[in-house]
Structures are given as C-alpha cells and as structure tokens.
Scaffold this motif. Structure first.
Motif, PDB file in Angstrom:
ATOM      1  N   SER A  38      -3.488   4.583 -18.002  1.00 12.62           N
ATOM      2  CA  SER A  38      -4.174   5.387 -16.991  1.00 12.62           C
ATOM      3  C   SER A  38      -3.660   5.003 -15.615  1.00 12.62           C
ATOM      4  O   SER A  38      -3.792   3.845 -15.220  1.00 12.62           O
ATOM      5  CB  SER A  38      -5.679   5.126 -17.025  1.00 12.62           C
ATOM      6  OG  SER A  38      -6.269   5.718 -18.137  1.00 12.62           O
ATOM      7  N   PRO A  39      -3.096   5.948 -14.879  1.00 10.59           N
ATOM      8  CA  PRO A  39      -2.611   5.623 -13.537  1.00 10.59           C
ATOM      9  C   PRO A  39      -3.688   5.808 -12.488  1.00 10.59           C
ATOM     10  O   PRO A  39      -4.547   6.676 -12.626  1.00 10.59           O
ATOM     11  CB  PRO A  39      -1.518   6.666 -13.321  1.00 10.59           C
ATOM     12  CG  PRO A  39      -1.982   7.848 -14.110  1.00 10.59           C
ATOM     13  CD  PRO A  39      -2.791   7.322 -15.275  1.00 10.59           C
ATOM     14  N   ILE A  40      -3.653   4.982 -11.465  1.00  5.47           N
ATOM     15  CA  ILE A  40      -4.394   5.308 -10.250  1.00  5.47           C
ATOM     16  C   ILE A  40      -3.508   4.959  -9.065  1.00  5.47           C
ATOM     17  O   ILE A  40      -2.922   3.885  -9.003  1.00  5.47           O
ATOM     18  CB  ILE A  40      -5.791   4.643 -10.184  1.00  5.47           C
ATOM     19  CG1 ILE A  40      -6.605   5.270  -9.038  1.00  5.47           C
ATOM     20  CG2 ILE A  40      -5.732   3.144 -10.019  1.00  5.47           C
ATOM     21  CD1 ILE A  40      -8.109   5.124  -9.184  1.00  5.47           C
ATOM     22  N   MET A  41      -3.353   5.934  -8.173  1.00 10.79           N
ATOM     23  CA  MET A  41      -2.508   5.786  -6.993  1.00 10.79           C
ATOM     24  C   MET A  41      -3.427   5.658  -5.784  1.00 10.79           C
ATOM     25  O   MET A  41      -4.197   6.573  -5.499  1.00 10.79           O
ATOM     26  CB  MET A  41      -1.645   7.047  -6.822  1.00 10.79           C
ATOM     27  CG  MET A  41      -0.318   7.018  -7.545  1.00 10.79           C
ATOM     28  SD  MET A  41      -0.446   6.799  -9.351  1.00 10.79           S
ATOM     29  CE  MET A  41       1.289   6.575  -9.751  1.00 10.79           C
ATOM     30  N   SER A  42      -3.344   4.547  -5.098  1.00  7.66           N
ATOM     31  CA  SER A  42      -4.155   4.398  -3.889  1.00  7.66           C
ATOM     32  C   SER A  42      -3.530   3.364  -2.981  1.00  7.66           C
ATOM     33  O   SER A  42      -3.118   2.298  -3.436  1.00  7.66           O
ATOM     34  CB  SER A  42      -5.574   3.951  -4.234  1.00  7.66           C
ATOM     35  OG  SER A  42      -6.227   3.505  -3.054  1.00  7.66           O
ATOM     36  N   ASP A  43      -3.474   3.668  -1.689  1.00  8.16           N
ATOM     37  CA  ASP A  43      -3.002   2.695  -0.709  1.00  8.16           C
ATOM     38  C   ASP A  43      -3.976   2.548   0.457  1.00  8.16           C
ATOM     39  O   ASP A  43      -3.599   2.049   1.513  1.00  8.16           O
ATOM     40  CB  ASP A  43      -1.603   3.056  -0.205  1.00  8.16           C
ATOM     41  CG  ASP A  43      -1.575   4.370   0.549  1.00  8.16           C
ATOM     42  OD1 ASP A  43      -2.619   5.018   0.697  1.00  8.16           O
ATOM     43  OD2 ASP A  43      -0.482   4.754   1.017  1.00  8.16           O
TER      44      ASP A  43
ATOM     45  N   GLY C  67      -7.917   6.974   6.022  1.00  2.00           N
ATOM     46  CA  GLY C  67      -8.789   7.212   7.171  1.00  2.00           C
ATOM     47  C   GLY C  67      -8.468   8.485   7.932  1.00  2.00           C
ATOM     48  O   GLY C  67      -9.352   9.209   8.368  1.00  2.00           O
ATOM     49  N   LYS C  68      -7.183   8.752   8.063  1.00  5.02           N
ATOM     50  CA  LYS C  68      -6.753   9.897   8.846  1.00  5.02           C
ATOM     51  C   LYS C  68      -7.142  11.214   8.169  1.00  5.02           C
ATOM     52  O   LYS C  68      -7.635  12.148   8.809  1.00  5.02           O
ATOM     53  CB  LYS C  68      -5.237   9.816   9.017  1.00  5.02           C
ATOM     54  CG  LYS C  68      -4.718  10.639  10.173  1.00  5.02           C
ATOM     55  CD  LYS C  68      -3.217  10.487  10.272  1.00  5.02           C
ATOM     56  CE  LYS C  68      -2.609  11.795  10.755  1.00  5.02           C
ATOM     57  NZ  LYS C  68      -2.745  12.885   9.797  1.00  5.02           N
ATOM     58  N   GLU C  69      -6.926  11.267   6.847  1.00  4.88           N
ATOM     59  CA  GLU C  69      -7.289  12.471   6.105  1.00  4.88           C
ATOM     60  C   GLU C  69      -8.774  12.777   6.214  1.00  4.88           C
ATOM     61  O   GLU C  69      -9.182  13.930   6.269  1.00  4.88           O
ATOM     62  CB  GLU C  69      -6.981  12.270   4.610  1.00  4.88           C
ATOM     63  CG  GLU C  69      -5.567  12.604   4.216  1.00  4.88           C
ATOM     64  CD  GLU C  69      -5.354  12.355   2.734  1.00  4.88           C
ATOM     65  OE1 GLU C  69      -6.173  11.650   2.117  1.00  4.88           O
ATOM     66  OE2 GLU C  69      -4.361  12.862   2.186  1.00  4.88           O
ATOM     67  N   GLN C  70      -9.572  11.723   6.218  1.00  2.00           N
ATOM     68  CA  GLN C  70     -11.012  11.885   6.204  1.00  2.00           C
ATOM     69  C   GLN C  70     -11.509  12.653   7.432  1.00  2.00           C
ATOM     70  O   GLN C  70     -12.331  13.556   7.316  1.00  2.00           O
ATOM     71  CB  GLN C  70     -11.614  10.482   6.186  1.00  2.00           C
ATOM     72  CG  GLN C  70     -12.967  10.395   5.581  1.00  2.00           C
ATOM     73  CD  GLN C  70     -13.399   8.933   5.499  1.00  2.00           C
ATOM     74  OE1 GLN C  70     -12.552   8.029   5.475  1.00  2.00           O
ATOM     75  NE2 GLN C  70     -14.701   8.718   5.457  1.00  2.00           N
ATOM     76  N   THR C 103     -17.328   8.115   1.354  1.00  2.00           N
ATOM     77  CA  THR C 103     -16.659   9.301   1.902  1.00  2.00           C
ATOM     78  C   THR C 103     -17.283  10.578   1.350  1.00  2.00           C
ATOM     79  O   THR C 103     -17.544  11.529   2.099  1.00  2.00           O
ATOM     80  CB  THR C 103     -15.152   9.264   1.547  1.00  2.00           C
ATOM     81  OG1 THR C 103     -14.593   8.075   2.096  1.00  2.00           O
ATOM     82  CG2 THR C 103     -14.424  10.472   2.099  1.00  2.00           C
ATOM     83  N   ILE C 104     -17.533  10.610   0.056  1.00  2.00           N
ATOM     84  CA  ILE C 104     -18.134  11.794  -0.559  1.00  2.00           C
ATOM     85  C   ILE C 104     -19.540  12.015  -0.004  1.00  2.00           C
ATOM     86  O   ILE C 104     -19.934  13.149   0.284  1.00  2.00           O
ATOM     87  CB  ILE C 104     -18.142  11.643  -2.103  1.00  2.00           C
ATOM     88  CG1 ILE C 104     -16.722  11.777  -2.662  1.00  2.00           C
ATOM     89  CG2 ILE C 104     -19.071  12.658  -2.766  1.00  2.00           C
ATOM     90  CD1 ILE C 104     -16.059  13.132  -2.415  1.00  2.00           C
TER      91      ILE C 104
END
Lengths: 263, 263, 263
Positions: A38-43, C67-70, C103-104
């Motif tokens: 299962s991948p999760i992409m987050s930075d 943060g920027k997207e939010q 955020t949600i």
C-alpha cells in the motif's frame, strides 16, 4: 532463487510511505499497489511524525527536490529511525548539482539508512569516485562497481544496490549480482524510483535480513520487467503498462525459474 | 520532408531541462526518453544556475504555476540565455487568469525565447487578439493564425508554433503549415506540454536553424501521433501509450513518407 | 438506469477546476477529458478567485496536502460557493493523520459542499465512527454504511457517496446503492480521485438535482470500469488504460443495460 518475502508482502500489505518526485509519484504508487503493498505519498511537514508511525517502511527520493521536502525528509527519516522501520534512499541525479550533493550529504549524516539504491553514477558520486554524470541518467565511468558498493555499504552501515544492466548488491560483507532485466527499463522514466519503492516493500517484511530482502526485491523487479519486455523491441509505452501487469502477476515460481544471481 | 535532426537527437541524447506542471511531468519525461533525449525535471531555485549549464535546452511550462516556480523560471531562463542554449515557452492556459497573463508578460520581457509553442487561444492571447479561451483548451476565435504567428514571432524575435488541427510555424519571415496529427491529440492531457518538450529536443541539436528544427519537431511529433492513432477511434488511453511507442519507433523514412508540409 | 447527464457533459464540456494531488493529477485530467469534460488543475492562491468564475464545478482532493494548497482550497471553495457552482470534497486518507482530520474539519466548516466522496474509512472518520484506517486505503470497520452516509449527508447538507464493492449514495432523504464495478479499481492508484472528479463533471450539468447526478456519475464510472475489466484478471496496468478508453466510449445504452441500482 527461493522467494521468501513476496508472499509476506501479499499477506501483510505493508504501508510504504514515500516522499517522492512529481514524475514518479503515480508510477511508484501503481507499482507498489500492483506488487501487493500500500503506497502513501506525503511530504507535509505536519504529517512527518505520524506517517512513519503508521508505515512499515519509508522511501526518500530526491528527484524533484525543494526546500520544503528536505525538512520533511529529515523529520520523517529521524522518526522512522526511532520507530525502527526501514528507510530507503534514492539519490536521484545526485551528481547533477551541488544542491543535490549537499542534500544527500546531510541526509546521510542525519538519517540511518537501511538501503541506498541508485544507478552507477549516483552511487559513484556518493563514493567520491570520478564519474561523468548526465542529469538523472547513469552516465559513464570506469570503476569497479562491486568494490564501490562494498565501500559505500561499509561507510554507511547499510545495504547498497547499484542498478544497471547487471545489478550489484552489497552489505559490505556479502555481495551479489543479479542478471535479469531489460534494456527497456532505462527508457521508462521513474523506473528507478519505482525500483526503490519496491525495495521498501520487501524491507518492510524482512524481519531484519536486509541483504536477502534487497536481493529478492531486485530479482522480483527485474524478472517482472524481463517478462514484461518479452516480444517488445521499441515499445516503451507498452512496457510501462506491462511492467505493472507483471508485478501484479509475479509469483514465487517465476522468481525461482527466472532469477539469475551470482553470489 | 527530409529529416535532419532526429538522428542527431539519437546520437547526442541532449539533456532537456524542464520546469513543468504536475499533470505533464511524467508524460513529458517519458516522451523525451522515447524520442531519444534525456529529460530532467527541476524547479528548485538552488539548481537554476547549474541546470542550464548541464543542459542542451530549457523548456518552461506554466501549467500549474506557483510563486516559487516563477522565480526559478526567471533565473534558469536568464542563465540559459547567458549560456546560449535554446529556451522554449509553453504558455499553458495564459488566457485563463490575470496571474498567468502577468507571468507570461514578465517571462517574455526578461527572457529571450527561441520558440513559443501554444494552441490558438494561447498564442492569440499573447498577440492581444480577442479570443474565447476555455481553461487550458484552445477555445474559439476568428483570427488568421498565420498572421498571428508571424506577428508574435516578429515581436519577440523567435519562432512561433501554433498547434491545432493544422499546425502553423513562423519565424516572422518564413511561415509553414503542417497537416499531420490526429483528433485524439486534444483528448490526451499534456500532449501539448510534451509537444513543447519535443521541440526543445530538436532545438537542442539544430546548430542555429531554429525554424527548420521546429518544423521537423512538429512533423515528427504529429506523424508519430498519426501512426499511433491508426485503427483507433475513441481509445484515448491506448493512444497515449502508442504515442510513446511511436516516438520511440520513429525514423527518417516515416518522416519522409508521411510528413505533409505547406511552405 | 436512464442516463440524463452524460449527453449534457458531451454537449457542454464543462470546465472542472481541481486542486488535487501529485499522484492523481494526470490520471484525473485524462479521465475527465475521456468523459467529455475539460479539466484544469491549479492551486495557485493568485488564481483562486478567477478559476471558480471560469469553471462549472470545483473538486478538492487532499491526497498530497500542504500548507499552501490548503489556503487555496479555502479561497476557491468560498468563491465557488458565492458563484453557486458545485463543490466536491475527496477527503483522501483523512483518518491517517491529525493534520488531515483538522484540515477536513476546517474545510467542512468554511465551505458548503455539494458532494463528499470517499471510501468507507474516510466517510466513517468524518462521521466520527470507530474505524481501522490504513493510509489512504479503505481499511476495516463494522458500521452500517447506509446509515453513515445518511447521517453525514444530513449533517453537512450535501450528497454523500461511499465508494467500495457496493457504492452507497445518500442525500439524507434518498439513499441508493450501486452494484457495478471491478475488483481492479482499488488496485489502481487515484481511481478514487478520478471518481470524485467524474462526479464533479456530472454535478456541473445537473440543474440542481445533485442526488440524481451523483447516482448517474457513480453508475457511469463503475460501468466503464466493469467493461474495462472484462477479460482481465491481474492486469492492473491494462485496466487503467482501458478505463480511460471506456470512459471515452461510454454511452446511454451501456448505462441503461449495465447499471445495477437499488433505491
């Protein structure tokens, strides 16, 4: 070779946290899913303590590095070290710019890596060898890759995988080469990035034998690619789709029949 | 047409530096690799002096623009100008928002471009023509595209390529149209972005004849698409995969046989 | 079911503004194009007032949040509310970290959504149910999804779509289930993100009947996937390509023949 870890990936579906680049994000996620992880992409810096605590491995890829990602890499890497999950480094294009070299130097000094996977030019740069890098491609140089892999493995106390026509794997003591693959691999962007992510999935289930897990990851990925390339010549588009298909269809029999290792 | 530059790309594998958007990054990199060039995607301000010095062309794409990218575009563009490598501008969706218009105005005033490639709506916006833009799509308008291309080419001292059902290429003095392609092109996202990147690869090896290189790039890309679309009707997914396959399989004979140019 | 909205999408080509993640950006754009809508991906704060004014729907996806997207999500969401266009929320992996939950919470308190689409784990998290989330995957839990959907729909005054083996749709008053799809869907990354974007396209042309439009979107997407999966077993790569092909080839007859709904 006798496959030990592939079935564990399919049973455990380990969650692999990736900080990766905008070129590789989709392909790496699809490759991990195809394999059974299962991948999760987050930075996001805000998530870099929780993510390693949710995950079974962490993969750092500097392909499209920026300042914000760098802080996240450090925080998630240190957290992963504290938690004791495997951490993989993919030093994409490290020879290309001083910013990448400096970033890799910092990552290597502050994070304990389980595996460094790169092409010959990238690992040679880390080893301090003279090498003619070319962007993110392997480039050219005249060094003994086995001894480079051994030296880098000893220096950083980790496994090193140099991918190329022949893949070299060393933990400083044991060294092996893998002779599978396809000339189509370097024609698909992010195929190296996915390789690193796949290694992360194998390390996530290895119970501590990182050399064996990396070796099986290498055979698994390159055998899947070898089967995917059957009957293809120049069809780089079809190859990337079939590679996902074959990662999904991979099994212990194919690994046993087709894996070509020299230890 | 007689192909001059395709074989040079395959021999020299020019490194093409792209600042591009998150939609196009993977597809553009794969398309460049398929053609025989080497892509590198980077927008880190820290690398924007070294990257143009490593590269043989620089491609700016404003598809998913943000403040950070903009500074990087300016620095890399000026560095590329100093070094003398070709710089391509893809003004994605420039008609959509004032932010994009203002960014393009600034890029055009501070960087000397070799080529501006866009759809009719994008180039019409740069020319100051009345045009009903629609997001990043071509939209509708009633202008003579040849004269628009000529005018923009003269104003900015560069080659202009307006892509569409018929592609128009002008350097202000010479103007040509290309009549290849497929209705499937506008159904694949980032197919315009890849077109700009492909032009960058041809300009990287052109020894100064930018009009001829752009013309061959245009024929090469649209002929590859034409062959890729053979037998397809609605299969937009297959088309994008086959397009990569055909860029890889493209050769001088196919360009000679299929290229339809009016000069 | 009788298709009402698909033909409207093809006639009107609604522009769908997406703030999405680096994994989904390309696939979502290609899926929208295949269906007959026009995608635009942008998260620049500078464009978040103009974009909703150009667009017919706005889709927020928190897959690779920063943060920027939010800030951009909030500004574009409020602008979309003022203009009165539909706004879709895809709370990717909301159960994974406190940052995503917070955020949600903020998005739900400041923006009026037309539709929330997520997997069971994501919607259960929003509902405050106990759920064993797993990164961005659905995870496991023991709740009645119909009543969860109804409750969330009532609380936020919107339609809720819980996607899974059986899809559940509710606006708090009406509730329906859709029984199409394929086990290959969860094996393709961003197939949920594309689902949300597809819903945005149907909502963009619905003249106010959001429940009916979401229901048709759900049938359309899962029927396209069902046809795409015919004859496939493990071929996850081919499935994603065929899914795009079948979204493009979808028509009212296929929806009528294959749609399986319980109302």
């Amino acid at each position: 070779m006798k496959s030990i870890y592939l079935s564990k990936i399919r049973e455990q579906n380990p969650l692999i946290h990736n900080i990766t680049n905008i070129v590789a994000a989709n392909f790496s996620a699809n490759g991990l899913l195809a394999l059974g992880a299962s991948p999760i992409m987050s930075d996001s810096l805000e998530e870099m303590v929780e993510m390693p605590n949710l995950s079974q491995a962490f993969v750092i890829n500097i392909g499209t590095l920026n300042g914000k990602e760098q802080k996240s890499m450090l925080l998630a890497g240190k957290t992963a070290n504290e938690k004791g999950i495997p951490v993989v480094l993919d030093p994409v294009g490290v020879g290309a710019t001083s910013y990448r070299r400096e970033t890799i130097r910092q990552l290597l000094s502050e994070i304990k890596f389980t595996l460094i996977r790169g092409n010959a030019g990238e690992i040679a740069t880390i080893a301090g060898e003279v090498w003619e890098a070319k962007g993110v491609d392997a480039g050219k140089g005249n060094v003994d890759l086995k001894s480079v892999a051994q030296r880098v493995a000893k220096e950083y106390g980790c496994v090193v995988l140099i991918s190329g026509e022949v893949d070299v794997i060393s933990d400083g003591t044991q060294t092996a080469t893998v002779h599978n693959g396809s000339p189509l691999f370097p024609k698909v962007t992010a195929s190296g990035c996915l390789f690193s992510a796949i290694c992360g999935a194998f390390l996530a289930v290895d119970s501590g034998d990182h050399f064996a897990a990396t070796l099986e990851a290498c055979v698994a990925y390159t055998v899947a690619g070898e089967i995917a390339a059957e009957g293809l010549t120049t069809q780089v588009g079809q190859f990337q789709i079939r590679l996902l298909d074959e990662l999904s269809a991979l099994n212990v029999e194919k690994i046993a029949q087709k894996g070509r290792i020299n230890e």
